[in-house]
Design an enzyme around this catalytic site. Structure first.
Site, PDB file in Angstrom:
ATOM      1  N   ARG A 186       2.756 -15.166  14.423  1.00  0.00           N
ATOM      2  CA  ARG A 186       1.355 -15.250  14.047  1.00  0.00           C
ATOM      3  C   ARG A 186       0.769 -16.482  14.719  1.00  0.00           C
ATOM      4  O   ARG A 186       1.290 -17.569  14.536  1.00  0.00           O
ATOM      5  CB  ARG A 186       1.190 -15.326  12.535  1.00  0.00           C
ATOM      6  CG  ARG A 186      -0.249 -15.025  12.187  1.00  0.00           C
ATOM      7  CD  ARG A 186      -0.565 -14.496  10.858  1.00  0.00           C
ATOM      8  NE  ARG A 186       0.088 -13.397  10.258  1.00  0.00           N
ATOM      9  CZ  ARG A 186      -0.103 -13.091   8.982  1.00  0.00           C
ATOM     10  NH1 ARG A 186      -0.909 -13.806   8.241  1.00  0.00           N
ATOM     11  NH2 ARG A 186       0.494 -12.073   8.436  1.00  0.00           N
ATOM     12  N   SER A 196      -3.367  -9.799   9.522  1.00  0.00           N
ATOM     13  CA  SER A 196      -3.740  -9.628   8.121  1.00  0.00           C
ATOM     14  C   SER A 196      -5.090 -10.268   7.812  1.00  0.00           C
ATOM     15  O   SER A 196      -6.103  -9.851   8.367  1.00  0.00           O
ATOM     16  CB  SER A 196      -2.633 -10.197   7.240  1.00  0.00           C
ATOM     17  OG  SER A 196      -2.840  -9.834   5.908  1.00  0.00           O
ATOM     18  N   ASP A 224      -7.756  -6.573   1.911  1.00  0.00           N
ATOM     19  CA  ASP A 224      -7.851  -7.500   3.033  1.00  0.00           C
ATOM     20  C   ASP A 224      -7.922  -6.666   4.320  1.00  0.00           C
ATOM     21  O   ASP A 224      -7.786  -5.434   4.280  1.00  0.00           O
ATOM     22  CB  ASP A 224      -6.699  -8.510   3.015  1.00  0.00           C
ATOM     23  CG  ASP A 224      -5.337  -7.885   3.278  1.00  0.00           C
ATOM     24  OD1 ASP A 224      -5.215  -6.644   3.157  1.00  0.00           O
ATOM     25  OD2 ASP A 224      -4.390  -8.624   3.616  1.00  0.00           O
ATOM     26  N   ASP A 263      -3.133  -4.297   3.190  1.00  0.00           N
ATOM     27  CA  ASP A 263      -1.870  -4.334   2.441  1.00  0.00           C
ATOM     28  C   ASP A 263      -2.010  -5.129   1.141  1.00  0.00           C
ATOM     29  O   ASP A 263      -1.113  -5.133   0.318  1.00  0.00           O
ATOM     30  CB  ASP A 263      -0.701  -4.854   3.299  1.00  0.00           C
ATOM     31  CG  ASP A 263      -0.853  -6.290   3.761  1.00  0.00           C
ATOM     32  OD1 ASP A 263      -1.942  -6.877   3.581  1.00  0.00           O
ATOM     33  OD2 ASP A 263       0.119  -6.835   4.330  1.00  0.00           O
ATOM     34  N   ARG A 264      -3.171  -5.788   0.960  1.00  0.00           N
ATOM     35  CA  ARG A 264      -3.407  -6.521  -0.291  1.00  0.00           C
ATOM     36  C   ARG A 264      -4.615  -5.929  -1.021  1.00  0.00           C
ATOM     37  O   ARG A 264      -5.450  -5.292  -0.403  1.00  0.00           O
ATOM     38  CB  ARG A 264      -3.693  -7.994  -0.003  1.00  0.00           C
ATOM     39  CG  ARG A 264      -2.473  -8.822   0.351  1.00  0.00           C
ATOM     40  CD  ARG A 264      -2.924 -10.258   0.596  1.00  0.00           C
ATOM     41  NE  ARG A 264      -1.817 -11.188   0.569  1.00  0.00           N
ATOM     42  CZ  ARG A 264      -1.094 -11.500   1.629  1.00  0.00           C
ATOM     43  NH1 ARG A 264      -1.373 -10.959   2.796  1.00  0.00           N
ATOM     44  NH2 ARG A 264      -0.096 -12.367   1.527  1.00  0.00           N
ATOM     45  N   THR A 274      10.120 -15.933  -2.262  1.00  0.00           N
ATOM     46  CA  THR A 274       8.717 -15.601  -2.008  1.00  0.00           C
ATOM     47  C   THR A 274       8.587 -14.663  -0.815  1.00  0.00           C
ATOM     48  O   THR A 274       9.194 -14.889   0.227  1.00  0.00           O
ATOM     49  CB  THR A 274       7.938 -16.884  -1.677  1.00  0.00           C
ATOM     50  OG1 THR A 274       8.341 -17.875  -2.604  1.00  0.00           O
ATOM     51  CG2 THR A 274       6.456 -16.658  -1.781  1.00  0.00           C
ATOM     52  N   GLU A 291       3.704  -9.724  -5.904  1.00  0.00           N
ATOM     53  CA  GLU A 291       3.652 -11.178  -5.738  1.00  0.00           C
ATOM     54  C   GLU A 291       2.243 -11.647  -6.063  1.00  0.00           C
ATOM     55  O   GLU A 291       1.277 -10.888  -5.926  1.00  0.00           O
ATOM     56  CB  GLU A 291       4.068 -11.593  -4.325  1.00  0.00           C
ATOM     57  CG  GLU A 291       3.170 -11.114  -3.223  1.00  0.00           C
ATOM     58  CD  GLU A 291       3.613 -11.594  -1.844  1.00  0.00           C
ATOM     59  OE1 GLU A 291       4.652 -12.264  -1.739  1.00  0.00           O
ATOM     60  OE2 GLU A 291       2.900 -11.287  -0.881  1.00  0.00           O
ATOM     61  N   LYS A 294       4.160  -4.458   0.522  1.00  0.00           N
ATOM     62  CA  LYS A 294       2.921  -4.399  -0.272  1.00  0.00           C
ATOM     63  C   LYS A 294       1.979  -3.379   0.351  1.00  0.00           C
ATOM     64  O   LYS A 294       1.959  -3.213   1.568  1.00  0.00           O
ATOM     65  CB  LYS A 294       2.289  -5.782  -0.371  1.00  0.00           C
ATOM     66  CG  LYS A 294       2.037  -6.500   0.928  1.00  0.00           C
ATOM     67  CD  LYS A 294       1.544  -7.905   0.644  1.00  0.00           C
ATOM     68  CE  LYS A 294       1.348  -8.698   1.908  1.00  0.00           C
ATOM     69  NZ  LYS A 294       2.606  -9.122   2.547  1.00  0.00           N
TER      70      LYS A 294
END
Length: 586
Positions: free
Chosen positions: A37, A139, A296, A300-301, A374, A398, A412
């Protein structure tokens, strides 16, 4: 061979701009478990045509080493709508170059012909039994960034040691292969397949297994507003609503179509609170909608907001929505499974910095709860292990608004989470209950779990290291803090060093990683606080929680206590002024 990045570099050389050149070429982007990223631009520290080719060449060689049947099974590649006109980079172009690299080596590629949500890639890996998947997305990062996310054959994100193996293979394959730049190569190849139509159809068929109240969905008077925040989600969430027989959502018109400039928001991240939802609130007021669903940009969120009796909007935290979805998915499972023995094979997971509400529900209801490190890479891999042992993993979440509601996707998924939340809200409405009222009912039954999380921005890795070193040598060498202000510390777990004061041998049970910082403090008042660094952003994050047993209804007192604990944590452990840290601002 990209004329734009080439021109940028030539310009910097002509200007003698050593600083900028050093920034672009000083160090290669690090390939970690989250893949890559970085900003798009010129040089090996940025996402561009060349670094995508090099990364894919390394990944291809690593896969050849691990799978003798790679040329039979192949890989899937998806992309979002990001683009960076000044460097000529875009997710679609990067995806095509990656596909090209595999095809040049005789590897079949399932390249989506159009933008898709990130969860479609892990879904395709398992659904078509492929060796790996790549999703080109950053993302919810700022608009100049892009990323390269990698999934293994089990449909979960990679974990160690694959990241190291791929990283080494990239180092060994830096010179572009002969056909690397020939982006027409795939067009005529029999190795190139487009899974778009099949996967769209099959994915929506699979999530329908989680639709339990079709009649209520058809009748519901509830109205939902949806925003995809200039990302890919709009079309797919509409299709999910159709699959569940829910009326179409009201889409925020200014944000429904993909736009790599993200013109209406400062950060395209629904996690950042009400600022991202301003246009959604306005549309909901206009159309009389009670609930807002926000994805988002790579879908995925999911963030959810609900209009309260007072007329105010409540934006649920990731932990609150996790509590609601955990309660709902378990309730639906229980209604379908009357066999009392079945519960011993039921699992739910959450990450160690997320609320422990699922643990409280599991204890009372008799199913299993496990926590992982996490990130969904850990939950996805653990879920797959459990499923391979014949267990049912109903749900994982999460606190960073990520939910896995459907085991067909081991990551997710904001699309299935959106439609399952809508069905839950529609069902509750038939009982005259709002989401907020049901959340209170969950806490009344299983105990209040009050959480508070935030972060500080710090661009200097040395300061971050110093801050954590200071905590490890707080009361003299190798002694952690005994107090945080007035709050007594009763336990310490340091997942950077592997120390855990609560274990008989003082060794942590969860895996440790020296490359990231993470310390959890348990306090004598029952509070827990974790401080950790982010793998993808220049942030030091913290997460805190106070849990009360069922029946303790003094919520205001709990909130006050947690606020005081957080203030002490910021003041004594972060020391923002001394360390020159920038606070999270709305």
């Amino acid at each position: 061979q990209n004329l734009k990045t080439s021109a940028i570099v030539k310009q910097l050389v002509a200007e003698g701009n050593a600083g900028e050149l050093q920034k672009n070429f000083g160090s290669r982007m690090e390939f970690g478990t989250a893949g890559l990223r970085a900003p798009m631009g010129a040089g090996i520290s940025h996402m561009n045509d060349l670094t995508i080719i090099q990364t894919t060449q390394g990944f291809c060689r690593y896969l050849e080493k691990n799978f003798s049947d790679l040329k039979k099974r192949g890989v899937v590649i998806g992309f979002d709508a990001r683009a960076h006109p000044s460097s000529g980079g875009s997710s679609k172009r990067f995806a095509r170059l990656a596909a090209n690299t595999f095809i040049s080596q005789g590897v079949p590629v399932y390249l989506f012909s159009d933008i898709t949500p990130t969860p479609f890639v892990p879904y395709t890996v398992t659904h078509l039994n492929l060796c790996a998947g790549i999703m080109v997305t950053a993302s919810h990062n700022p608009k100049q960034d892009n990323g390269y996310k990698v999934y293994w054959e089990n449909g979960a994100q990679i974990i160690s040691p694959h990241d190291k193996g791929i990283s080494e293979a990239i180092e060994e394959n830096q010179e572009p292969w002969p056909q690397a730049w020939d982006d027409k190569l795939g067009d005529s190849s029999l190795l190139l397949h487009d899974p778009y139509a099949t996967i769209s159809k099959d994915y929506f068929k699979d999530i329908q297994k989680h639709c339990f109240h079709r009649n209520i969905n058809k009748e519901t008077k509830l109205k939902f507003v949806h925003t995809s925040v200039h990302g890919v989600g709009h079309k797919f969430v509409q299709l999910a609503f159709e699959a569940f027989d829910l009326s179409p959502l009201f889409a925020v018109p200014e944000q429904k179509d993909p736009d790599p400039e993200f013109p209406t928001v400062k950060y395209p991240n629904p996690e950042e609170g009400k600022g991202v939802l301003t246009l959604s609130f306005a549309l909901a007021e206009k159309d009389g909608a009670k609930i807002i669903l926000a994805n988002d940009p790579d879908a995925d969120r999911l963030a959810v907001a609900e209009k309260q009796e007072s007329g105010e909007w409540k934006v649920f935290s990731g932990n609150e929505l996790g509590a609601l979805l955990g309660w709902w998915i378990f309730t639906c499972w229980k209604n379908q499974n009357q066999d009392a023995c079945a519960i011993k094979d039921v699992y739910m997971l959450s990450s160690t910095v997320s609320s422990k509400i699922l643990r409280a529900i599991a204890l009372k209801e008799g199913f299993h709860f496990e926590e992982t490190l996490t990130g969904f890479k850990w939950m996805g891999n653990r879920a797959k292990q459990l499923m391979d042992q014949g267990k049912a993993v109903l749900f994982a979440f999460e606190e960073a608004i990520g939910y896995m509601c459907c085991p067909a996707v081991l990551d997710k998924d904001g699309v299935s989470a959106a439609v399952i939340t809508a069905e839950m809200a529609s069902f509750l409405a038939t009982r005259n209950l709002s989401l907020s009222q049901q959340l209170k009912a969950v806490y009344d039954e299983y105990g209040f779990h009050i959480t508070k999380a935030s972060y500080f921005i710090c661009h200097d890795p040395k300061i971050i290291e110093q801050l954590f070193d200071n905590l490890r040598n707080y009361d003299g060498k190798n002694t952690y803090p005994k107090f945080c202000g007035r709050f007594k510390v009763s336990g310490i777990r340091d997942l950077t060093t592997g120390y855990d004061s609560s274990q008989p041998d003082q060794k942590a049970i969860l895996p440790t990683s020296k490359s990231s910082q993470m310390i959890t403090f348990t306090f004598a008042n029952g509070g827990v606080a974790t401080m950790r660094t982010s793998g993808t952003e220049p942030k030091i994050k913290y997460y805190s929680e106070l849990c009360a047993p069922p029946g303790n209804s003094d919520v205001e007192q709990l909130k006050k206590e947690l606020d005081e604990l957080v203030n002490a944590l910021e003041k004594h452990f972060f020391q923002p002024e001394k360390n020159n840290l920038q606070r999270k601002t709305e």
